[in-house]
Design a protein around this motif. Sequence first.
Motif, PDB file in Angstrom:
ATOM      1  N   LEU A  51       0.816  -1.209   0.000  1.00  0.00           N
ATOM      2  CA  LEU A  51       0.000   0.000   0.000  1.00  0.00           C
ATOM      3  C   LEU A  51       0.853   1.264   0.000  1.00  0.00           C
ATOM      4  N   ILE A  52       1.873   1.318   0.854  1.00  0.00           N
ATOM      5  CA  ILE A  52       2.790   2.463   0.870  1.00  0.00           C
ATOM      6  C   ILE A  52       4.207   1.941   0.761  1.00  0.00           C
ATOM      7  N   ASP A  53       5.126   2.820   0.371  1.00  0.00           N
ATOM      8  CA  ASP A  53       6.519   2.398   0.346  1.00  0.00           C
ATOM      9  C   ASP A  53       7.069   2.483   1.771  1.00  0.00           C
ATOM     10  N   GLY A  54       7.727   1.442   2.196  1.00  0.00           N
ATOM     11  CA  GLY A  54       8.254   1.387   3.557  1.00  0.00           C
ATOM     12  C   GLY A  54       7.297   0.668   4.489  1.00  0.00           C
ATOM     13  N   ALA A  72      -5.936  24.682   8.170  1.00  0.00           N
ATOM     14  CA  ALA A  72      -4.534  24.267   8.274  1.00  0.00           C
ATOM     15  C   ALA A  72      -4.358  22.917   7.598  1.00  0.00           C
ATOM     16  N   MET A  73      -3.149  22.669   7.130  1.00  0.00           N
ATOM     17  CA  MET A  73      -2.818  21.399   6.490  1.00  0.00           C
ATOM     18  C   MET A  73      -1.415  20.988   6.905  1.00  0.00           C
ATOM     19  N   GLU A  74      -1.125  19.726   6.679  1.00  0.00           N
ATOM     20  CA  GLU A  74       0.215  19.187   6.898  1.00  0.00           C
ATOM     21  C   GLU A  74       0.646  18.446   5.647  1.00  0.00           C
ATOM     22  N   ARG A  75       1.929  18.083   5.606  1.00  0.00           N
ATOM     23  CA  ARG A  75       2.459  17.250   4.527  1.00  0.00           C
ATOM     24  C   ARG A  75       3.579  16.401   5.098  1.00  0.00           C
ATOM     25  N   HIS A  76       3.916  15.333   4.392  1.00  0.00           N
ATOM     26  CA  HIS A  76       4.952  14.412   4.853  1.00  0.00           C
ATOM     27  C   HIS A  76       6.008  14.257   3.762  1.00  0.00           C
ATOM     28  N   ALA A  93      -9.485  16.592   2.157  1.00  0.00           N
ATOM     29  CA  ALA A  93      -9.117  17.825   1.458  1.00  0.00           C
ATOM     30  C   ALA A  93      -7.608  17.805   1.236  1.00  0.00           C
ATOM     31  N   VAL A  94      -7.180  18.060  -0.004  1.00  0.00           N
ATOM     32  CA  VAL A  94      -5.766  18.013  -0.373  1.00  0.00           C
ATOM     33  C   VAL A  94      -5.401  19.219  -1.228  1.00  0.00           C
ATOM     34  N   ALA A  95      -4.108  19.521  -1.228  1.00  0.00           N
ATOM     35  CA  ALA A  95      -3.536  20.518  -2.138  1.00  0.00           C
ATOM     36  C   ALA A  95      -2.264  19.903  -2.710  1.00  0.00           C
ATOM     37  N   PRO A  96      -1.860  20.305  -3.907  1.00  0.00           N
ATOM     38  CA  PRO A  96      -0.714  19.675  -4.562  1.00  0.00           C
ATOM     39  C   PRO A  96       0.570  19.775  -3.750  1.00  0.00           C
ATOM     40  N   ALA A  97       1.400  18.772  -3.904  1.00  0.00           N
ATOM     41  CA  ALA A  97       2.743  18.809  -3.333  1.00  0.00           C
ATOM     42  C   ALA A  97       3.469  20.015  -3.918  1.00  0.00           C
ATOM     43  N   SER A  98       4.238  20.700  -3.076  1.00  0.00           N
ATOM     44  CA  SER A  98       4.960  21.878  -3.554  1.00  0.00           C
ATOM     45  C   SER A  98       6.123  22.177  -2.628  1.00  0.00           C
ATOM     46  N   ARG A 123       4.336  11.721  -1.423  1.00  0.00           N
ATOM     47  CA  ARG A 123       5.078  12.563  -0.477  1.00  0.00           C
ATOM     48  C   ARG A 123       4.796  14.037  -0.780  1.00  0.00           C
ATOM     49  N   ASN A 124       4.750  14.838   0.268  1.00  0.00           N
ATOM     50  CA  ASN A 124       4.604  16.291   0.203  1.00  0.00           C
ATOM     51  C   ASN A 124       3.231  16.794  -0.219  1.00  0.00           C
TER      52      ASN A 124
END
Length: 172
Positions: A51-54, A72-76, A93-98, A123-124
């Motif tokens: 499902l995910i890498d790692g 507010a949002m987070e990213r990994h 709810a998502v926004a593009p990696a940047s 990621r991100n």
Amino acid sequence: MSAVDAIHARPVTSDNFSRYGRAYDLTDDTDGKVVWTVGDGWNDGFTKTPLIDGGGHLGITRGGQAPWDCRAMERHPLTEEAIFCLAAPVILAVAPASDADQPHRDEIEAFVIAPGQAVVMDRNVWHDACRGVSGSAPYYWMAVCGLGESPWVPVSGGPIKVSAAAGTGSTK
């Protein structure tokens, strides 16, 4: 002020989520990214690849109810994150990696994830905690934990209202 003050979540599909990662449907026996098996009185499916890498950790979040103001949002940056719900649909709810220090409200999209579906964010990818479509709803997540801080930052441009589109109940 943004020209858009609210967004409506739409049902997730592999196509409409591809900008953010992968989507799986383990309920219709047709998703090509899933291996399908049948036995005496049962059938099942599992993802062809992990499902995910790692080696991810399994977590659970108890999300509130839509609509809500996405503030507010987070990213990994060091792990993908998978989201899958328990028994009731949730909105992600998502926004593009940047490389930006904050996600911008004008780039936020929202998706309904129904029971039997899963999404894996690259990621991100910026994201908020999920909320239930028609009530408080817990959901599972899988990610590699312990990779440093995962700061929540304010959404640039101010909050945006996120809700389910009409007719987006407990079905896909």
